[in-house]
Motif scaffolding. Structure first.
Motif, PDB file in Angstrom:
ATOM      1  N   GLU A 101       0.644  -1.028   0.017  1.00  0.00           N
ATOM      2  CA  GLU A 101      -0.043  -0.046   0.077  1.00  0.00           C
ATOM      3  C   GLU A 101       0.849   1.225  -0.129  1.00  0.00           C
ATOM      4  O   GLU A 101       0.467   2.126  -0.586  1.00  0.00           O
ATOM      5  N   LEU A 102       2.009   1.162   0.889  1.00  0.00           N
ATOM      6  CA  LEU A 102       2.759   2.276   0.926  1.00  0.00           C
ATOM      7  C   LEU A 102       3.514   2.721  -0.367  1.00  0.00           C
ATOM      8  O   LEU A 102       3.578   3.961  -0.844  1.00  0.00           O
ATOM      9  N   VAL A 103       4.044   1.726  -1.214  1.00  0.00           N
ATOM     10  CA  VAL A 103       4.512   1.721  -2.447  1.00  0.00           C
ATOM     11  C   VAL A 103       3.586   2.126  -3.505  1.00  0.00           C
ATOM     12  O   VAL A 103       3.742   3.147  -4.269  1.00  0.00           O
ATOM     13  N   GLY A 104       2.427   1.692  -3.490  1.00  0.00           N
ATOM     14  CA  GLY A 104       1.340   2.141  -4.451  1.00  0.00           C
ATOM     15  C   GLY A 104       0.849   3.578  -4.159  1.00  0.00           C
ATOM     16  O   GLY A 104       0.678   4.243  -5.050  1.00  0.00           O
ATOM     17  N   ASP A 105       0.803   4.107  -2.777  1.00  0.00           N
ATOM     18  CA  ASP A 105       0.513   5.488  -2.480  1.00  0.00           C
ATOM     19  C   ASP A 105       1.561   6.357  -3.085  1.00  0.00           C
ATOM     20  O   ASP A 105       1.403   7.303  -3.844  1.00  0.00           O
ATOM     21  N   ARG A 106       2.903   6.176  -2.925  1.00  0.00           N
ATOM     22  CA  ARG A 106       4.135   6.966  -3.323  1.00  0.00           C
ATOM     23  C   ARG A 106       3.938   6.690  -4.825  1.00  0.00           C
ATOM     24  O   ARG A 106       4.341   7.852  -5.555  1.00  0.00           O
ATOM     25  N   ALA A 107       3.870   5.715  -5.688  1.00  0.00           N
ATOM     26  CA  ALA A 107       3.880   5.642  -7.160  1.00  0.00           C
ATOM     27  C   ALA A 107       2.623   6.641  -7.568  1.00  0.00           C
ATOM     28  O   ALA A 107       2.748   7.290  -8.493  1.00  0.00           O
ATOM     29  N   ALA A 108       1.526   6.424  -7.025  1.00  0.00           N
ATOM     30  CA  ALA A 108       0.492   7.246  -7.300  1.00  0.00           C
ATOM     31  C   ALA A 108       0.708   8.995  -7.256  1.00  0.00           C
ATOM     32  O   ALA A 108       0.343   9.902  -7.915  1.00  0.00           O
ATOM     33  N   GLY A 115       5.544  14.181  -6.489  1.00  0.00           N
ATOM     34  CA  GLY A 115       6.217  13.241  -5.654  1.00  0.00           C
ATOM     35  C   GLY A 115       7.387  13.914  -5.043  1.00  0.00           C
ATOM     36  O   GLY A 115       7.515  15.247  -5.221  1.00  0.00           O
ATOM     37  N   PRO A 116       8.186  13.285  -4.307  1.00  0.00           N
ATOM     38  CA  PRO A 116       9.351  13.819  -3.670  1.00  0.00           C
ATOM     39  C   PRO A 116      10.118  14.567  -4.857  1.00  0.00           C
ATOM     40  O   PRO A 116      10.681  14.230  -5.651  1.00  0.00           O
ATOM     41  N   GLY A 117      10.712  15.786  -4.172  1.00  0.00           N
ATOM     42  CA  GLY A 117      11.580  16.473  -5.075  1.00  0.00           C
ATOM     43  C   GLY A 117      11.137  17.344  -6.141  1.00  0.00           C
ATOM     44  O   GLY A 117      11.742  18.023  -6.621  1.00  0.00           O
ATOM     45  N   ARG A 118       9.715  17.432  -6.138  1.00  0.00           N
ATOM     46  CA  ARG A 118       8.877  18.135  -7.135  1.00  0.00           C
ATOM     47  C   ARG A 118       8.187  19.006  -6.525  1.00  0.00           C
ATOM     48  O   ARG A 118       7.764  18.826  -5.504  1.00  0.00           O
TER      49      ARG A 118
END
Length: 120
Positions: A101-108, A115-118
């Protein structure tokens, strides 16, 4: 007075039913190791065990079911270890779901350009 000899067909039905009950794979009953469930599993009338052949059949299967309830020490230890492994497996599966779920949330989040850095 002794019981008459039970018919071979009845003995075969009961043996097969008892084997399924002992293996935990009943087809026609709840799976309890009782005379009632044995009769249901064998698809025979209970009175054949309790009244017609109480000494030759009922007593035999009652003793067999009672013996199956008692487990040796190595079996008890193996069952306890199996329970621990099942608990560990459940914990690992839960953790995997959380990480997925965490990876899915970050990918979304990355797909939206936020996302991070943007900066938006």
């Amino acid at each position: 007075m002794t019981d008459p000899d039970p018919p071979q067909e009845l003995c075969v039905k009961l043996r097969m039913a008892a084997d399924r009950l002992l293996a935990g794979t009943p087809l026609h009953c709840s799976g309890k190791r009782t005379i009632l469930d044995l009769a249901e599993e064998a698809q025979i009338k209970r009175w054949l065990l309790t009244h017609r052949y109480p000494n030759k059949l009922m007593a035999k299967y009652q003793a067999e079911f009672e013996a199956a309830r008692h487990r040796s020490e190595p079996v008890k230890k193996a069952e306890a270890e199996l329970d621990k492994l099942r608990e560990e497996l459940a914990r690992v599966r839960k953790k995997k779901r959380q990480l997925t779920e965490l990876v899915g949330d970050r990918a979304a989040g990355e797909g939206t350009g936020r996302g991070p850095g943007r900066t938006g």
